[in-house]
Design a protein around this motif. Structure first.
Motif, PDB file in Angstrom:
ATOM      1  N   LEU A 609      75.179 -40.036 -26.403  1.00  0.00           N
ATOM      2  CA  LEU A 609      73.904 -39.193 -25.695  1.00  0.00           C
ATOM      3  C   LEU A 609      73.972 -37.899 -26.054  1.00  0.00           C
ATOM      4  O   LEU A 609      74.963 -37.096 -26.507  1.00  0.00           O
ATOM      5  N   LYS A 610      72.625 -37.165 -26.577  1.00  0.00           N
ATOM      6  CA  LYS A 610      72.416 -36.130 -27.267  1.00  0.00           C
ATOM      7  C   LYS A 610      72.061 -34.997 -26.079  1.00  0.00           C
ATOM      8  O   LYS A 610      71.653 -35.088 -25.085  1.00  0.00           O
ATOM      9  N   SER A 611      72.235 -33.484 -26.465  1.00  0.00           N
ATOM     10  CA  SER A 611      72.300 -32.711 -25.614  1.00  0.00           C
ATOM     11  C   SER A 611      73.057 -32.697 -24.306  1.00  0.00           C
ATOM     12  O   SER A 611      72.333 -32.531 -23.355  1.00  0.00           O
ATOM     13  N   LEU A 612      74.030 -33.257 -24.304  1.00  0.00           N
ATOM     14  CA  LEU A 612      75.081 -33.469 -23.216  1.00  0.00           C
ATOM     15  C   LEU A 612      76.091 -32.458 -22.867  1.00  0.00           C
ATOM     16  O   LEU A 612      76.710 -32.249 -23.812  1.00  0.00           O
ATOM     17  N   THR A 637      81.184 -27.436 -24.553  1.00  0.00           N
ATOM     18  CA  THR A 637      80.074 -26.340 -25.191  1.00  0.00           C
ATOM     19  C   THR A 637      79.736 -26.852 -26.478  1.00  0.00           C
ATOM     20  O   THR A 637      78.955 -26.077 -27.116  1.00  0.00           O
ATOM     21  N   ASN A 638      79.949 -28.051 -26.978  1.00  0.00           N
ATOM     22  CA  ASN A 638      79.296 -28.486 -28.107  1.00  0.00           C
ATOM     23  C   ASN A 638      78.928 -30.171 -27.963  1.00  0.00           C
ATOM     24  O   ASN A 638      79.504 -30.876 -26.901  1.00  0.00           O
ATOM     25  N   ALA A 639      78.226 -30.694 -28.774  1.00  0.00           N
ATOM     26  CA  ALA A 639      77.805 -31.993 -28.785  1.00  0.00           C
ATOM     27  C   ALA A 639      78.642 -32.932 -28.718  1.00  0.00           C
ATOM     28  O   ALA A 639      78.807 -34.299 -28.081  1.00  0.00           O
ATOM     29  N   ARG A 640      79.840 -32.767 -29.495  1.00  0.00           N
ATOM     30  CA  ARG A 640      80.914 -33.742 -29.579  1.00  0.00           C
ATOM     31  C   ARG A 640      81.972 -33.730 -28.510  1.00  0.00           C
ATOM     32  O   ARG A 640      83.166 -34.648 -28.402  1.00  0.00           O
ATOM     33  N   LEU A 641      81.827 -32.749 -27.591  1.00  0.00           N
ATOM     34  CA  LEU A 641      82.710 -32.755 -26.328  1.00  0.00           C
ATOM     35  C   LEU A 641      84.074 -32.140 -26.992  1.00  0.00           C
ATOM     36  O   LEU A 641      85.141 -32.909 -26.394  1.00  0.00           O
ATOM     37  N   THR A 642      84.294 -31.372 -27.769  1.00  0.00           N
ATOM     38  CA  THR A 642      85.524 -31.063 -28.304  1.00  0.00           C
ATOM     39  C   THR A 642      85.832 -29.487 -28.187  1.00  0.00           C
ATOM     40  O   THR A 642      86.999 -29.053 -28.390  1.00  0.00           O
ATOM     41  N   ARG A 643      85.024 -28.838 -27.777  1.00  0.00           N
ATOM     42  CA  ARG A 643      85.171 -27.367 -27.290  1.00  0.00           C
ATOM     43  C   ARG A 643      84.661 -27.338 -25.884  1.00  0.00           C
ATOM     44  O   ARG A 643      83.772 -27.735 -25.356  1.00  0.00           O
ATOM     45  N   TRP A 644      85.316 -26.260 -25.200  1.00  0.00           N
ATOM     46  CA  TRP A 644      85.336 -26.108 -23.734  1.00  0.00           C
ATOM     47  C   TRP A 644      85.250 -24.588 -23.295  1.00  0.00           C
ATOM     48  O   TRP A 644      85.929 -23.875 -23.995  1.00  0.00           O
ATOM     49  N   PHE A 645      84.553 -24.434 -22.187  1.00  0.00           N
ATOM     50  CA  PHE A 645      84.514 -23.121 -21.575  1.00  0.00           C
ATOM     51  C   PHE A 645      85.313 -23.276 -20.248  1.00  0.00           C
ATOM     52  O   PHE A 645      85.090 -24.444 -19.400  1.00  0.00           O
ATOM     53  N   SER A 646      86.136 -22.562 -20.011  1.00  0.00           N
ATOM     54  CA  SER A 646      87.025 -22.623 -18.609  1.00  0.00           C
ATOM     55  C   SER A 646      86.752 -21.386 -17.814  1.00  0.00           C
ATOM     56  O   SER A 646      86.876 -20.127 -18.349  1.00  0.00           O
ATOM     57  N   ARG A 647      86.486 -21.553 -16.516  1.00  0.00           N
ATOM     58  CA  ARG A 647      86.386 -20.444 -15.629  1.00  0.00           C
ATOM     59  C   ARG A 647      87.254 -20.793 -14.426  1.00  0.00           C
ATOM     60  O   ARG A 647      87.481 -22.048 -13.779  1.00  0.00           O
ATOM     61  N   CYS A 648      87.987 -19.866 -13.658  1.00  0.00           N
ATOM     62  CA  CYS A 648      88.771 -20.146 -12.604  1.00  0.00           C
ATOM     63  C   CYS A 648      88.539 -18.931 -11.656  1.00  0.00           C
ATOM     64  O   CYS A 648      88.332 -17.923 -11.785  1.00  0.00           O
ATOM     65  N   ILE A 649      88.301 -19.526 -10.157  1.00  0.00           N
ATOM     66  CA  ILE A 649      87.851 -18.696  -9.139  1.00  0.00           C
ATOM     67  C   ILE A 649      88.832 -18.841  -8.012  1.00  0.00           C
ATOM     68  O   ILE A 649      88.990 -20.084  -7.524  1.00  0.00           O
ATOM     69  N   ILE A 650      89.392 -17.861  -7.364  1.00  0.00           N
ATOM     70  CA  ILE A 650      90.191 -18.097  -6.090  1.00  0.00           C
ATOM     71  C   ILE A 650      89.409 -17.614  -4.983  1.00  0.00           C
ATOM     72  O   ILE A 650      88.684 -16.536  -4.746  1.00  0.00           O
ATOM     73  N   GLN A 651      89.541 -18.573  -3.941  1.00  0.00           N
ATOM     74  CA  GLN A 651      88.772 -18.279  -2.790  1.00  0.00           C
ATOM     75  C   GLN A 651      89.448 -18.811  -1.363  1.00  0.00           C
ATOM     76  O   GLN A 651      90.607 -19.243  -1.417  1.00  0.00           O
ATOM     77  N   LYS A 652      88.789 -18.575  -0.295  1.00  0.00           N
ATOM     78  CA  LYS A 652      89.614 -18.927   1.168  1.00  0.00           C
ATOM     79  C   LYS A 652      89.703 -20.231   0.998  1.00  0.00           C
ATOM     80  O   LYS A 652      88.942 -21.154   0.631  1.00  0.00           O
ATOM     81  N   PRO A 680      71.132 -27.414 -22.384  1.00  0.00           N
ATOM     82  CA  PRO A 680      71.540 -28.815 -22.513  1.00  0.00           C
ATOM     83  C   PRO A 680      70.414 -29.542 -21.556  1.00  0.00           C
ATOM     84  O   PRO A 680      69.907 -29.107 -20.460  1.00  0.00           O
ATOM     85  N   ASN A 681      70.360 -30.756 -22.029  1.00  0.00           N
ATOM     86  CA  ASN A 681      69.126 -31.767 -21.308  1.00  0.00           C
ATOM     87  C   ASN A 681      69.877 -32.552 -20.265  1.00  0.00           C
ATOM     88  O   ASN A 681      69.144 -32.964 -19.326  1.00  0.00           O
ATOM     89  N   ARG A 682      71.061 -32.597 -20.473  1.00  0.00           N
ATOM     90  CA  ARG A 682      71.989 -33.729 -19.415  1.00  0.00           C
ATOM     91  C   ARG A 682      73.238 -33.056 -19.218  1.00  0.00           C
ATOM     92  O   ARG A 682      73.926 -32.455 -20.000  1.00  0.00           O
ATOM     93  N   ILE A 683      73.562 -32.954 -17.843  1.00  0.00           N
ATOM     94  CA  ILE A 683      74.771 -32.542 -17.380  1.00  0.00           C
ATOM     95  C   ILE A 683      75.464 -33.503 -16.200  1.00  0.00           C
ATOM     96  O   ILE A 683      74.919 -34.198 -15.559  1.00  0.00           O
ATOM     97  N   ILE A 684      76.549 -33.642 -16.671  1.00  0.00           N
ATOM     98  CA  ILE A 684      77.571 -34.814 -16.004  1.00  0.00           C
ATOM     99  C   ILE A 684      78.728 -33.961 -15.274  1.00  0.00           C
ATOM    100  O   ILE A 684      79.459 -33.367 -16.156  1.00  0.00           O
ATOM    101  N   VAL A 685      78.868 -34.243 -14.060  1.00  0.00           N
ATOM    102  CA  VAL A 685      79.888 -33.444 -13.406  1.00  0.00           C
ATOM    103  C   VAL A 685      80.828 -34.319 -12.763  1.00  0.00           C
ATOM    104  O   VAL A 685      80.317 -35.188 -12.155  1.00  0.00           O
TER     105      VAL A 685
END
Length: 847
Positions: A609-612, A637-652, A680-685
């Protein structure tokens, strides 16, 4: 738990409870024969407890949703997501791969599609409130109603339809009063309806009780057949996790083997041990730290309780009021009721808060007094979990291979068939246990591992470290400006590690320059001081050789290097480095983690899949701040799915359904745009951490929140999105029959029929190699999918993602972004307790 002593009233801030009556849960109460507990007038000293009620779902399912225990996950039955996806509405099964015959731990309940549970409303004239009298008068007409009936005081359930829609008859009380009874048909419930499923679970509970099994939590155990492990002062109760569920074409009983670990140690034994080890002024604090929150078992009634507090002002010589108003001491009560004698008359009392019942007229939570001498500890301590011999001996009994598991399951079904009370209970409701469900699965083709210069077909997806041993990783940043901390006595170990890092790094493609080495004393404070004096934003990495596994030292280092001075860090214990025969292996593992933490890439698989963009979400509790949850969000963050962006949030904690997804998704898309110069044209969560009954929150709250986040990026931006819920813990198991008997299925086995639900787009995938015991499949439920991927493509992509976790050169149980999100939330929830600095978001600093 009738006649249990001394229930104390807790002060409450809550108002009147708004939870309505539940037909099915009242029937469950009736089967349990629950009794209200006696209370005392003494106040509870430590604060208040707020009781909240939640009602969710469609109104037509409200009866089932408000049920307890076995009905907790019935809210999910009101979710119909498959019908909203046109591409899988008629067919959700894939076709690729090699077909394989599988057995399951599912047993058909033998209920025909024509079977119905008939629901009647019952009126009494003149009206009165006694449910016992109503039941006696109604059941006296067995010739009309039959033997199979269930009544909660207003609603009657029958497995057959009465001759007329409205049936009238009369009964006479002992006092000679004539009572007119009117029974009116109100509903015909098919076998797969939520109310029916919960009703079947209640009948099943009654059947298991007839087999002399006791319910502990949600599972059922046999105390009469314990397994002793005397060398570790442990005992196991064998048992089962059982439930009734509606699958594609039939109603089935799902059963799996379970064990309850009991310690042959009472709370009093633990307290006596603490009294001899800690200073007397710290004794009460030490007891509360060790015991509060623990689950204990009282063997005189085989019930479990969570310990919420100590009552140090009360001891066994005190008295409490019984239901009849008379007073009795705890000593006399336990002697009369259970023939138990006390040895310590000065022990304090444990306090356990009980769950509110539907019949409770007071808003105040109920609590019960328990004696430490009769409360046996359950579960294992952290010290026990780290004891190799103990865990090995325990696993011999608990980790059953498929053959032994199958034998236990068949033994359960035979006991149900051979026990007269159990068999007759099923028969009178028109049910019987049928054959074990078998089905056809498929084995997905294996994936090739792509390195910098070569592509490999591993001998086994479970571990390809040997296949790629001599290959260079895809990319790595040269390690030139970095810091190493060690204690003076561990200087030699640190130098040996450095030598081996250089050696393995050259073969992997990682250039390792000599670091700045700082020696410190064996004290966490000195490590922290050295970091404050020697770190700067320009550092690529800090490596710390820790003198012990002291958590405080590790936590302080991680806090400083993620909050005060965000720099990627690597910690290793000196004990690990002292094993010379494993040093090369340890150095290789550390080198891999360093590459990831400094922005490198290890290996890849083919992603058609491209632009995923792929996202992983997980939610965990904060161990320090009990009222908060830690939400981890990791996106490629890249097409090969080998680099990652990470975010962590604390909530109630009350917002366990991730109230921050909009912010995280917007940041991930902007990061993608930064590196790819396009959106990105496609996003899978992949959404992990969803508990029973929470699917509605994901469908009604999280998915719209994710869709709305796209508008914040650009007005006309609307990528195709899929949302997949991931569950690692599921009851369903699969076995493969072979010439060697019953075995675990092969890696890559997918099941998308028979064992799945008709209203969902779901499938099971086996991506775990079990060296011991039975493999546990991972369950995937696609709740939203306007990518319109074919089932084959969704399953194959999920399988590919299980190969991309850089902390292990092999396939793992869940897609890599889910495991990354889990590692992130674990680090924050256990050690940092604050949101990490965004400066580290582009690196896998939490591996």
């Amino acid at each position: 738990m009738a006649n249990q002593p001394s229930c104390k009233k807790l002060k409450s801030d809550s108002g009147n409870e708004s939870c309505g009556s539940s037909v099915v849960s009242q029937l469950e109460d009736e089967i349990e024969d629950s009794a209200s507990l006696p209370s005392t007038s003494r106040g509870f000293e430590n604060g208040s407890s707020k009781i909240n009620t939640v009602s969710a779902g469609d109104g037509k399912f409200v009866i089932a949703e408000r049920g307890r225990r076995s009905g907790r996950n019935l809210q999910d039955m009101g979710i119909f997501t498959r019908q909203t996806m046109a591409h899988v509405k008629d067919r959700k099964t894939g076709t690729s791969g090699i077909q394989v015959k599988l057995l399951t731990n599912l047993f058909s309940l033998g209920v025909s599609n024509q079977w119905c549970l008939h629901q009647y409303h019952v009126d009494f004239d003149p009206a009165f409130t006694s449910r016992a009298l109503k039941t006696a008068l109604l059941y006296s007409h067995e010739d009309i109603l039959g033997k199979a009936r269930a009544f909660d005081g207003a609603t009657l359930f029958l497995p057959r339809k009465l001759q007329n829609k409205v049936t009238e008859f009369s009964s006479t009380t002992k006092n000679g009063e004539l009572v007119k009874i009117t029974v009116t048909l109100t509903n015909k419930l098919p076998p797969g309806s939520p109310v029916c499923i919960q009703f079947f679970n209640i009948i099943l509970k009654k059947i298991l009780k007839s087999l002399s099994m006791y319910q502990v939590g949600r599972n059922y155990y046999s105390p009469s057949d314990p397994v002793d492990i005397p060398q570790h002062r442990l005992m196991l109760w064998p048992g089962f996790v059982v439930s009734i569920m509606k699958l594609e074409n039939q109603v089935v009983m799902s059963a799996d083997v379970s064990h309850k670990v009991l310690r042959n140690e009472t709370v009093l034994d633990l307290m006596n041990g603490l009294f001899s080890r800690v200073p007397h002024e710290r004794f009460t604090d030490a007891c509360e730290k060790e015991v509060l929150g623990q689950v204990v078992l009282t063997r005189y009634n085989n019930k479990t309780y969570r310990v919420d507090d100590f009552d140090w002002s009360t001891n066994p010589t005190h008295t409490f009021k019984k239901k009849d108003g008379s007073e009795i001491s705890y000593i006399d009560y336990y002697k009369q009721q259970y023939n138990l004698s006390l040895t310590d008359l000065h022990q304090p009392m444990l306090v356990s808060t009980l769950k509110m019942k539907k019949t409770d007229t007071s808003d105040t939570p109920r609590a019960v007094h328990l004696l430490p001498e009769f409360c046996y500890l359950t579960g294992l301590t952290s010290r026990a979990l780290s004891d190799f011999r103990l865990m090995k001996d325990l696993s011999l009994e608990t980790q059953l291979d498929p053959q032994r598991r199958q034998e236990r399951l068949l033994k359960l079904t035979k006991n149900i068939e051979r026990t007269q009370a159990a068999y007759s209970e099923l028969e009178k409701w028109g049910m019987h246990l049928d054959k074990q469900v078998s089905l056809t699965g498929r084995i997905i083709p294996p994936e090739k591992i792509m390195m910098r210069d070569n592509i490999y077909q591993p001998a086994s997806p479970a571990d390809w470290s040997r296949d790629t041993r001599d290959s260079r990783i895809i990319s790595a940043q040269a390690l030139e400006n970095w810091l190493m901390l060690c204690s003076r006595r561990n200087e030699d170990l640190a130098q040996n590690l450095l030598f081996n890092l250089k050696k393995v790094g050259s073969g992997m493609g990682l250039k390792v320059e000599y670091p700045k080495v700082v020696q410190v004393e064996d004290n966490p404070a000195y490590f922290l001081r050295a970091l404050q004096q020697n770190t700067s934003p320009q550092l690529q990495l800090v490596l710390c050789v820790l003198p012990s596994n002291q958590k405080d030292c590790y936590d302080s280092i991680k806090k400083f290097l993620t909050l005060d001075q965000p720099v990627p860090s690597q910690c290793v214990q000196s004990r690990t480095l002292s094993k010379q025969h494993m040093l090369m292996s340890v150095a290789t593992k550390i080198a891999m983690q360093i590459i990831c933490k400094t922005g490198g890439e290890l290996w890849a698989v083919e992603i058609p899949l491209k632009s995923l963009m792929v996202v992983g979400i997980d939610v965990n509790k904060d161990s320090l701040n009990k009222g908060h949850s830690v939400v981890g969000f990791v996106a490629s963050t890249n097409a090969r799915l080998t680099r990652w962006f990470s975010r962590c949030i604390i909530q109630k904690t009350s917002s366990d359904f991730a109230d921050c997804l909009k912010v995280c998704m917007k940041g991930a898309i902007q990061k993608w745009h930064k590196y790819n110069k396009e959106l990105p044209n496609r996003i899978i969560v992949y959404r992990d951490g969803v508990g029973d009954g929470q699917l509605k929150l994901v469908v009604d709250y999280e998915i719209p929140q994710l869709l709305n986040s796209f508008q914040d990026v650009s007005t006309n931006y609307r990528p195709k999105m899929s949302v997949v819920v991931v569950r690692k813990k599921c009851i369903t198991r699969f076995f493969q029959e072979s010439s060697r008997g019953i075995q675990n299925p092969e890696l890559g086995t997918v099941v998308d029929n028979e064992a799945t639900r008709p209203e969902w787009y779901d499938f099971y995938l086996i991506t775990q190699k079990a060296r011991q015991g039975t493999v546990n499949p991972t369950y995937y439920n696609v709740l939203f999918d306007d990518n319109c991927l074919k089932p084959d493509h969704m399953q194959r992509l999920t399988y590919k993602l299980c190969h991309l976790y850089y902390n292990w050169p092999g396939i793992i149980r869940v897609p890599a972004p889910c495991q990354y999100a889990h590692k992130l939330t674990f680090l924050v929830g256990q050690s940092i307790h604050k949101e990490p600095g965004l400066e580290l978001s582009d690196n896998l600093y939490y591996l």
